[in-house]
Write a protein that holds these residues in place. Sequence first.
Motif, mmCIF file in Angstrom:
data_model
loop_
_atom_site.group_PDB
_atom_site.id
_atom_site.type_symbol
_atom_site.label_atom_id
_atom_site.label_comp_id
_atom_site.label_asym_id
_atom_site.label_seq_id
_atom_site.Cartn_x
_atom_site.Cartn_y
_atom_site.Cartn_z
ATOM 1 N N THR A 33 -43.332 59.987 31.035
ATOM 2 C CA THR A 33 -42.059 59.379 31.408
ATOM 3 C C THR A 33 -41.256 58.974 30.181
ATOM 4 N N LEU A 34 -41.937 58.446 29.147
ATOM 5 C CA LEU A 34 -41.242 58.064 27.923
ATOM 6 C C LEU A 34 -40.630 59.280 27.238
ATOM 7 N N ALA A 55 -48.084 52.353 24.678
ATOM 8 C CA ALA A 55 -46.796 52.963 25.042
ATOM 9 C C ALA A 55 -46.874 53.591 26.426
ATOM 10 N N GLY A 66 -44.695 52.721 29.634
ATOM 11 C CA GLY A 66 -43.943 53.749 30.344
ATOM 12 C C GLY A 66 -44.327 53.886 31.800
#
Length: 612
Positions: A464-465, A72, A76
């Motif tokens: 950022t996510l 993830a 991101g």
Amino acid sequence: MQRIGLRATASPSDVTERGPHPPMPGPETGLIQAPTQTGAAPSRGRRSPVRMGALRFVPTLTVLALLLPVAAGLAGTLAPAFGWLPAAGLVDPGLGAFADLMGWPGLSHAVWLSLTTGLLSTACALGLVALIVAGWHGTRAFVLLQRLLSPLLSVPHAAAAFGLAFLIAPSGWIARLISPWPSGWDKPPDVLIVQDPLGLAMVAGLIIKEVPFLLLMTLAALGQSDGTRAMAVARALGYGRVSGWMRCVFPRVYAQIRLPVYVVLAYAMSVVDVALILGPSTPPTLAVQITKWMSDPDLTLRGQASAAALLQLGLVGVGLLGWRLAERLLAALGRRVLVAGGRGRLQGLQRAVGAGAGVLVACAVLVGLAGLAVWSVAGFWAFPDAWPSGLSWRSWARHGPGLWDAAAETILLAGISAGLALLLVMACLEAEHRSGKRMGQGGTLILYLPLLVPQIAFLPGLQTLFLAAGAQTGRGPVIAAHLVFVLPYVFLSLGDPWRAWDTRLATIGAALGATPGRVMWRLRMPMLLAPILTAFAVGFAVSVGQYLPTLLVGGGRIQTLTTEAVALSAGGDRRAIGVFALAQTVAALLPFALALALPAFVWRNRRGVLDG
């Protein structure tokens, strides 16, 4: 060594081939039911099916806990790097972030600095460990040196870096001890030692921390290398201690510690806290600059930071590829040396260098920690005095409220992340035991993967996510981020002791009617109390030292001893730095003291359990 699972039958050969242990009850005793089929003894090495229950899902859950944050985070990182970050108004995909990165004037020097410091520190640490083990393994001096270096593994990188800085700085302890005589200095010399432009101080700081780690990995691999017999043959052929070990044993050992060496290289090329303390700042290493861009309130810099994070990932890949090519080159060169038949020279000098380097590494960390302790209670301390004019607790009192809050946060995060990692690891190892399927090379690679991927490459993506999802950063995401780095070390610490436990005891327990779960809780875990607590202490210390996951994933809202100590490095208040860095070290060491004291207290009347 043959394993006997949790089963109701056992053949005499399963028992007698186990070695010098006393014979266990077999079919002839009547305690364990003999095979019903005439002449068909159970095949050795196989277990009867054991009910797995919920344990069958734990390995998958553990893999997800390791890989999901990394995957993830990389996703991101990719999106902003190619121009997609709606939170910052970036909705047009493109290569503008890379163009901005290429326009940064310090890029080439930052890339060069990251490469050289990482490769040089890893090569030096590995070479020193090889010289130490080659020259002194099996001697009393080696046992003493091992006792000096082993505890240093738990000292956080930031604390060791601060201690080294307090030693080698122009106004540090070393300069004070040689001033005003014989140096003639009555004020600190105008020499840039800490944060030098070549990053040599940073390299030294990395070496003093990586030598204990690689030494531990080497000692673990020695037991599987058949080094004793190899050395006997080498000595019979006229090779010296060092030359024989390097030619006959080191290739076997290195094949087993290759992944830990890669982890050291990847970490050294992308470390942030040590680089902030000891590394250059104009420009800094690439990882430090990425951290600065990610911490900037201007969200448009996130794209440039993400592009730099991908560059850092590629840079580590290039470093690993170059290291692999160097391995092949040195292997070919080593074969030529073997064919040439030289027996090696300067054996005494090589042994002296190895011993001196080991002592120097231990002294650098220990004396550095002593310097932190002195500075934390120092009153007025003018140069070139070797000792402060007075001692006072004023620094501790002044920073007390903030110190206690940071310490409580540190202990909470470390305790939860290490506890979760320990539960997952024990469940995985028990599932491995009951299924009879040991982790293969793929599992080992998954275990090391979060340590091989630079933190700075995927942690900005996680941040950022969270930002894009509108999620509030807090303890939960920070604990999940810590778990990614804590879990591999806990597994490496507990895996071998768990697998080495004598499974014949489980056979006896099963014969007496105990379920597999009862055998684990009432037999295996109490007997492995010391390794379990040690694994928890290792995970706790790893969590205490985490700087970048706490800073980025926590969004700057989570203050731990590590983040506070590193933040203080910019101000130069040595007394405050001494307070927080010393508290950080104590927080990392206390669980190890507990891991030593608690089993000794619990089994004080059963010395055989401790000796085993």
